[in-house]
Scaffold this motif. Structure first.
Motif, PDB file in Angstrom:
ATOM      1  N   ARG A  21       0.855  -1.182   0.000  1.00 18.36           N
ATOM      2  CA  ARG A  21       0.000   0.000   0.000  1.00 18.36           C
ATOM      3  C   ARG A  21       0.893   1.234   0.000  1.00 18.36           C
ATOM      4  O   ARG A  21       1.765   1.382   0.837  1.00 18.36           O
ATOM      5  CB  ARG A  21      -0.920   0.003   1.217  1.00 18.36           C
ATOM      6  N   LEU A 142      -2.731  -1.007  -9.962  1.00 18.09           N
ATOM      7  CA  LEU A 142      -3.689  -0.416  -9.021  1.00 18.09           C
ATOM      8  C   LEU A 142      -4.112  -1.418  -7.955  1.00 18.09           C
ATOM      9  O   LEU A 142      -4.225  -1.071  -6.776  1.00 18.09           O
ATOM     10  CB  LEU A 142      -4.897   0.109  -9.792  1.00 18.09           C
ATOM     11  N   GLN A 146      -2.756  -0.257  -4.442  1.00 18.64           N
ATOM     12  CA  GLN A 146      -3.911   0.344  -3.780  1.00 18.64           C
ATOM     13  C   GLN A 146      -3.543   1.687  -3.133  1.00 18.64           C
ATOM     14  O   GLN A 146      -3.804   1.929  -1.952  1.00 18.64           O
ATOM     15  CB  GLN A 146      -4.509  -0.621  -2.763  1.00 18.64           C
ATOM     16  N   ALA A 147      -2.914   2.546  -3.918  1.00 14.10           N
ATOM     17  CA  ALA A 147      -2.424   3.825  -3.421  1.00 14.10           C
ATOM     18  C   ALA A 147      -3.567   4.776  -3.121  1.00 14.10           C
ATOM     19  O   ALA A 147      -4.687   4.631  -3.616  1.00 14.10           O
ATOM     20  CB  ALA A 147      -1.490   4.449  -4.451  1.00 14.10           C
ATOM     21  N   GLU A 148      -3.262   5.796  -2.316  1.00 11.24           N
ATOM     22  CA  GLU A 148      -4.260   6.817  -2.036  1.00 11.24           C
ATOM     23  C   GLU A 148      -4.552   7.639  -3.291  1.00 11.24           C
ATOM     24  O   GLU A 148      -5.687   8.019  -3.545  1.00 11.24           O
ATOM     25  CB  GLU A 148      -3.782   7.721  -0.908  1.00 11.24           C
ATOM     26  N   LEU A 150      -3.315   8.077  -7.612  1.00 14.36           N
ATOM     27  CA  LEU A 150      -2.580   7.681  -8.812  1.00 14.36           C
ATOM     28  C   LEU A 150      -2.269   8.937  -9.617  1.00 14.36           C
ATOM     29  O   LEU A 150      -3.160   9.746  -9.885  1.00 14.36           O
ATOM     30  CB  LEU A 150      -3.429   6.730  -9.667  1.00 14.36           C
ATOM     31  N   ALA A 168      -9.406   1.617 -10.174  1.00 10.07           N
ATOM     32  CA  ALA A 168      -8.916   2.640  -9.244  1.00 10.07           C
ATOM     33  C   ALA A 168      -9.995   3.024  -8.249  1.00 10.07           C
ATOM     34  O   ALA A 168      -9.750   3.109  -7.036  1.00 10.07           O
ATOM     35  CB  ALA A 168      -8.444   3.867 -10.022  1.00 10.07           C
ATOM     36  N   THR A 173      -8.678   4.531  -4.932  1.00  5.46           N
ATOM     37  CA  THR A 173      -7.567   5.364  -5.391  1.00  5.46           C
ATOM     38  C   THR A 173      -8.090   6.560  -6.171  1.00  5.46           C
ATOM     39  O   THR A 173      -8.838   6.397  -7.132  1.00  5.46           O
ATOM     40  CB  THR A 173      -6.612   4.551  -6.294  1.00  5.46           C
ATOM     41  N   LYS A 174      -7.710   7.772  -5.752  1.00  2.43           N
ATOM     42  CA  LYS A 174      -8.057   8.968  -6.499  1.00  2.43           C
ATOM     43  C   LYS A 174      -7.140   9.083  -7.723  1.00  2.43           C
ATOM     44  O   LYS A 174      -5.969   8.713  -7.658  1.00  2.43           O
ATOM     45  CB  LYS A 174      -7.899  10.222  -5.632  1.00  2.43           C
TER      46      LYS A 174
END
Length: 324
Positions: A21, A142, A146-148, A150, A168, A173-174
């Motif tokens: 993450r 993605l 699972q980033a906050e 992208l 996303a 993910t925004k």
């Protein structure tokens, strides 16, 4: 790390099957920027212009990744490198900046990504070349990270991108998307649908006009603001505009002795996201974007992207925001 017969490293395998993450995921090619600066006049066909200086600097998606890292964020950058000297030079720069190399793919062949930037005080022209590389699937990245947020440094379109951006939003993910000089309009298949999935879209004024084919910048802004949650329009020496939830604010440019504008847009983007991730209101986010973009123009390439200790002095120079 696992390598296929062509010498490519599998990014998913390199993380030993563990889901990672991240705060920020940047997806895009590196570029080595060959910056010819101090041009006395524009370069026209059939003419020769001598630059007053020349440097080879890391650019492309390196810039937003590095700029976010300098602002204290956890960044994973998915990109491809090869055996060529340009790859080696940018790899060395990433290590010097302490960037996470989890999502790097290393190929046993050259992967040259080069931009010649012809930079004057007012603007720059660019010529680019890239060796073809099959990209790692965006949807897989993605799901893996699972980033906050992208960051896509240019407008991507097509069915695969549309499906990936659905992923996303499934994983929370925004999506932050720049535009760049991509040859498409809103009438190009899937472009409207993809922009509707973008949380923050950041074209410059010329790109907004070309993308919408609108007669004026205001009408282009109205069209794009109806498609995306937040619209940022970069206007170079005239400042920037942000629109969100029907609110529009504008900030004039910072007065600065411009050396090179090559990395200004990506640093602007990083500044906006830095403030956005801290939960700041729209005018403050735009002010931070303008500060970081201005800082970048004070030196060649992205070398002057500010860190957390330098940011306050640039923020102090930003004109007050106007609500429109």
């Amino acid at each position: 790390m696992e390598t296929d017969p062509a010498g490519r490293v599998d990014a998913a395998a390199s993380s030993n099957g563990r889901q990672r993450r991240a705060e920020v995921l940047v997806v895009g090619a590196y570029y080595a920027d060959l910056v010819f600066h101090g041009l006395s006049r524009p370069v026209l066909p059939g003419t020769e212009v001598f630059a007053r200086g020349f440097e080879i600097l890391p650019g492309g998606a390196y810039t937003p990744a590095m700029a976010m890292r300098r602002l204290g964020h956890d960044v994973v950058w998915s990109t491809d490198f090869g055996t060529d000297l340009f790859s080696e030079q940018v790899l060395a720069a990433t290590r010097a900046e302490g960037l996470d190399d989890t999502a790097f793919r290393l190929h046993a062949v050259p992967v040259r990504s080069i931009t010649a930037s012809l930079s004057s005080r007012a603007d720059r022209a660019m010529v680019s070349y890239q060796d073809p590389v099959v990209p790692y699937p965006l949807a897989m990245l993605l799901r893996e990270h699972q980033a906050e947020v992208l960051i896509l440094p240019q407008l991507h379109y097509g069915a695969a991108v549309h499906a990936a951006l659905q992923v996303a939003h499934e994983v929370g993910t925004k999506v932050f998307m720049d535009c760049q000089d991509v040859p498409c309009t809103l009438d190009t298949p899937t472009v409207r649908e993809i922009l509707a999935q973008v949380d923050i879209f950041a074209p410059n004024a010329e790109e907004a006009l070309r993308l919408t084919r609108a007669p004026t910048l205001d009408s282009a802004i109205d069209t794009l603001a109806a498609l995306v949650d937040t619209l940022l329009v970069k206007r170079g020496g005239w400042g920037a505009i942000a629109v969100r939830d029907g609110r529009r604010c504008e900030i004039d440019a910072v007065a600065v002795d411009v050396v090179d504008t090559t990395a200004a847009g990506d640093c602007f983007n990083a500044g906006y996201l830095h403030a956005h991730l801290a939960g700041q209101p729209l005018p403050d986010c735009l002010a931070t974007a303008v500060a970081c973009g201005a800082a970048a123009t004070s030196a060649l390439g992205s070398s002057a992207a500010p860190d957390l200790t330098e940011l306050p002095q640039w923020l102090a120079r930003v004109p007050a925001a106007r609500q429109v």
